[in-house]
Design an enzyme around this catalytic site. Structure first.
Site, PDB file in Angstrom:
ATOM      1  N   GLY A  94     -18.694 -10.878 -14.990  1.00  0.00           N
ATOM      2  CA  GLY A  94     -18.116 -11.062 -13.665  1.00  0.00           C
ATOM      3  C   GLY A  94     -17.379 -12.372 -13.535  1.00  0.00           C
ATOM      4  O   GLY A  94     -16.598 -12.561 -12.614  1.00  0.00           O
ATOM      5  N   GLN A  95     -17.615 -13.272 -14.468  1.00  0.00           N
ATOM      6  CA  GLN A  95     -16.941 -14.574 -14.383  1.00  0.00           C
ATOM      7  C   GLN A  95     -15.470 -14.453 -14.740  1.00  0.00           C
ATOM      8  O   GLN A  95     -14.661 -15.300 -14.394  1.00  0.00           O
ATOM      9  CB  GLN A  95     -17.658 -15.605 -15.265  1.00  0.00           C
ATOM     10  CG  GLN A  95     -17.242 -15.626 -16.738  1.00  0.00           C
ATOM     11  CD  GLN A  95     -17.876 -14.519 -17.554  1.00  0.00           C
ATOM     12  OE1 GLN A  95     -18.279 -13.496 -17.036  1.00  0.00           O
ATOM     13  NE2 GLN A  95     -17.946 -14.710 -18.847  1.00  0.00           N
ATOM     14  N   GLY A  96     -15.122 -13.386 -15.514  1.00  0.00           N
ATOM     15  CA  GLY A  96     -13.711 -13.119 -15.736  1.00  0.00           C
ATOM     16  C   GLY A  96     -13.208 -13.390 -17.134  1.00  0.00           C
ATOM     17  O   GLY A  96     -12.004 -13.531 -17.332  1.00  0.00           O
ATOM     18  N   ALA A 124     -24.027 -21.045 -21.716  1.00  0.00           N
ATOM     19  CA  ALA A 124     -23.630 -22.377 -22.170  1.00  0.00           C
ATOM     20  C   ALA A 124     -22.173 -22.705 -21.829  1.00  0.00           C
ATOM     21  O   ALA A 124     -21.559 -23.562 -22.458  1.00  0.00           O
ATOM     22  CB  ALA A 124     -23.863 -22.547 -23.676  1.00  0.00           C
ATOM     23  N   GLN A 176     -17.513 -19.244 -23.011  1.00  0.00           N
ATOM     24  CA  GLN A 176     -16.633 -18.144 -23.414  1.00  0.00           C
ATOM     25  C   GLN A 176     -15.139 -18.462 -23.303  1.00  0.00           C
ATOM     26  O   GLN A 176     -14.380 -18.143 -24.201  1.00  0.00           O
ATOM     27  CB  GLN A 176     -16.965 -16.847 -22.655  1.00  0.00           C
ATOM     28  CG  GLN A 176     -18.295 -16.192 -23.052  1.00  0.00           C
ATOM     29  CD  GLN A 176     -18.385 -15.719 -24.495  1.00  0.00           C
ATOM     30  OE1 GLN A 176     -17.567 -16.047 -25.333  1.00  0.00           O
ATOM     31  NE2 GLN A 176     -19.404 -14.948 -24.800  1.00  0.00           N
ATOM     32  N   THR A 177     -14.714 -19.057 -22.196  1.00  0.00           N
ATOM     33  CA  THR A 177     -13.282 -19.367 -22.089  1.00  0.00           C
ATOM     34  C   THR A 177     -12.861 -20.282 -23.231  1.00  0.00           C
ATOM     35  O   THR A 177     -11.832 -20.075 -23.872  1.00  0.00           O
ATOM     36  CB  THR A 177     -12.962 -20.026 -20.734  1.00  0.00           C
ATOM     37  OG1 THR A 177     -13.152 -19.054 -19.701  1.00  0.00           O
ATOM     38  CG2 THR A 177     -11.526 -20.534 -20.676  1.00  0.00           C
ATOM     39  N   GLY A 211     -14.829 -25.103 -20.243  1.00  0.00           N
ATOM     40  CA  GLY A 211     -15.666 -24.300 -19.351  1.00  0.00           C
ATOM     41  C   GLY A 211     -15.948 -24.941 -18.004  1.00  0.00           C
ATOM     42  O   GLY A 211     -15.782 -26.134 -17.799  1.00  0.00           O
ATOM     43  N   GLY A 261     -18.452 -22.837 -15.758  1.00  0.00           N
ATOM     44  CA  GLY A 261     -19.530 -22.040 -15.157  1.00  0.00           C
ATOM     45  C   GLY A 261     -20.723 -22.829 -14.656  1.00  0.00           C
ATOM     46  O   GLY A 261     -20.949 -22.935 -13.452  1.00  0.00           O
ATOM     47  N   GLU A 262     -21.506 -23.370 -15.563  1.00  0.00           N
ATOM     48  CA  GLU A 262     -22.722 -24.059 -15.126  1.00  0.00           C
ATOM     49  C   GLU A 262     -22.457 -25.371 -14.391  1.00  0.00           C
ATOM     50  O   GLU A 262     -23.162 -25.681 -13.428  1.00  0.00           O
ATOM     51  CB  GLU A 262     -23.644 -24.291 -16.325  1.00  0.00           C
ATOM     52  CG  GLU A 262     -24.217 -23.005 -16.857  1.00  0.00           C
ATOM     53  CD  GLU A 262     -24.603 -23.122 -18.314  1.00  0.00           C
ATOM     54  OE1 GLU A 262     -25.787 -22.993 -18.606  1.00  0.00           O
ATOM     55  OE2 GLU A 262     -23.719 -23.351 -19.159  1.00  0.00           O
TER      56      GLU A 262
END
Ligand code: FES
Ligand code: FES
Lengths: 156, 336
Positions: free
Chosen positions: B47-49, B87, B90-91, B287, B289-290
């Site tokens: 869902g993060q894309g 972590a 991914q991007t 990244g 995310g976190e």
């Protein structure tokens, strides 16, 4: 087994079910409408939201037989890729979908709100959407999407 | 009485598995006869894309539209391993693997194009708007779909590639603290404005301003979505969420007793994107995310302190804890 008659997405349905079956199971398993999601299974998250006679309900805590003679709208009855509902289009345009698990319930909650109140205030939108949990989006874009859909529906 | 305060929280965050753990992403790419392309990676988009980001990267390199790229992800029958969606990697990591693989396939295409258009070097061949041809000479170009079709059917050429990217990480030497456990690092800073009700101990977060350095925003909508999602989780972490354990059992495994923020609990969020390109990232990206949720927590706790002068040292900052701290402060104050 008991007989259940109800209207789902405009179609009359007649089926035989066990008396204890939940509405969500009848929708997903007997009718194959898997757009309705099950999150918590205890009426807390709103993932299983459907519209019954104009009101949103959590289909995980409603017995199917309670829907006898009623009119149910699931996400499949709202719109599709080719003809999306204004709420669905607004969700896409605002980027209000991440994992998507809450999305069917969110769209139905928004639709039910706008059907009754096409020009809601931000507070009314927040209140109407607060029964549906989302872990991904932080709600920001979801609330914007509902506002956008409202503008589109009212033509302002 | 209701009192307001603001607070700041800052974070730096090492992305990737870290501490020398092998951190490898792989990608396969194929450019099809019809001028579209497929990217296969093990990276799962939760869902993060990430799938959108990979489509954008491939499209950018090949002069196509993102919708021309089919991203097939997370199917262990056909996709190469790209590690976990965790972590904040991914991007950066799989994005790099995709970029490397696409560039490989593109080079073969350019080599074929150079022969076709009698161009001295593959670098002179450009891919743009679905066309391939000699840079600066539109008269010597053709649709990518025609060239790819001709290459395969008349010459047996396939534009298929595979590549991997490995993040740089070494284990920390426990004797002397030396090593390079993570690369790259992400940075963020958030300010919170809160309103504390001194009678009930409840806290309302009114606004969060969130500034994050993510190297380069590949997709702005997704960046905003990650920040807002992180802020909401941070609000939950700071004020609501607590896993209660008793003898190894979770006592509150239900949303009625483990509260997460609803649409009414999230503040107004203003996101500020800081683009300080990361040399080793795809187009400079790293990244987000976190790191998006980390500063929220400290910012809220600091804002509570600024509003009512109590320092909450365990999470979540529940009304009970705040009322107890206020009472304690009053006792301390009157007892002198
Ligand atoms: S699944 Fe029905 S409310 Fe959560
Ligand atoms: S988009 Fe993932 S729960 Fe809402």
């Amino acid at each position: 087994m008991v007989e259940l008659e109800l209207t789902v997405n405009g179609k009359a349905c007649m089926l035989k079910i066990e008396p204890g079956e939940r509405l969500i199971d009848v929708l997903r398993q007997r009718l194959g409408l898997t757009g309705t999601k099950e999150g918590c299974g205890e009426g807390e998250c709103g993932a299983c939201t459907v519209i019954m006679d104009g009101r949103t309900i959590n289909s995980c805590v409603v017995l199917a037989i309670q829907a006898h003679g009623r009119d149910i709208t699931t996400i499949e009855g709202v719109g599709n890729r080719i003809r999306p509902h204004p709420v669905q289009r607004a969700f896409v345009e605002e980027g209000a979908v991440q994992c998507g698990y809450c999305t069917p319930g969110m769209v139905l909650a928004a639709k039910a709100l706008l059907d009754k109140n096409p020009d809601p205030s931000p507070q009314e939108i927040g209140a109407a959407m607060s029964g549906n949990l989302c872990r991904c989006t932080g709600y920001d874009k979801i609330l914007r999407a509902v506002q956008r859909a409202a503008r589109e529906v009212t033509g302002t | 009485m209701k009192k307001r305060g603001t607070g700041l929280g800052c974070t730096w965050y090492g992305t990737g598995y870290g501490n020398g753990f092998p951190d490898v992403s792989s990608a396969f790419v194929e450019i099809h006869d019809d001028g579209t392309a497929a990217v296969l990676t093990g990276a799962v988009d939760v869902g993060q894309g990430s799938s959108t980001v990979f489509a954008q990267i491939a499209a950018e390199e090949l002069g196509l539209r993102p919708e021309d790229i089919l991203v097939c992800s997370g199917d262990t029958d056909v996709t190469p391993d790209s590690g976990t969606t965790a972590a904040t990697r991914q991007t950066y990591n799989t994005g790099n693997a995709v970029l490397k693989a696409v560039r490989q396939a593109k080079l073969r295409l350019q080599e074929f194009g150079a022969r076709k258009f009698s161009c001295p070097s593959p670098e002179g061949i450009e891919l743009k708007d679905g066309m391939i041809g000699v840079r600066g000479d539109p008269s010597r170009s053709m649709p990518l779909s025609e060239l790819a079709w001709e290459a395969r059917l008349l010459h047996g050429e396939r534009f298929i590639s595979a590549s991997s990217f490995t993040a740089q990480t070494t284990a920390v030497n426990l004797e002397n603290g030396q090593g390079a456990p993570y690369w790259p690092y992400a940075f963020g800073c958030q300010a919170a404005e809160v309103e504390v009700d001194t009678d009930t101990g409840t806290v309302r977060v009114l606004k969060i301003a969130a500034a994050h350095d993510l190297g380069r925003a590949v997709n702005l909508t997704q960046v905003e979505g990650q920040i807002a999602g992180g802020v909401a989780q941070g609000v939950g972490y700071a004020l609501l969420e607590e896993v209660e354990l008793a003898e190894g059992r979770i006592k509150n495994p239900a949303f009625a007793r483990y509260l997460i923020p609803t649409a009414l609990d999230v503040p107004e969020i203003e996101s500020m994107i800081v683009e300080e390109p990361e040399d080793t990232g795809p187009y400079g990206a790293k990244g987000l995310g976190e790191p998006a949720m980390l500063p929220t927590i400290a910012a809220i706790i600091n804002a509570i302190d600024a509003a009512v002068g109590v320092r909450i040292t365990s999470l979540p900052a529940t009304p009970e804890k705040i009322l107890a701290a206020l009472a304690e402060k009053q006792r301390g104050g009157s007892g002198g």
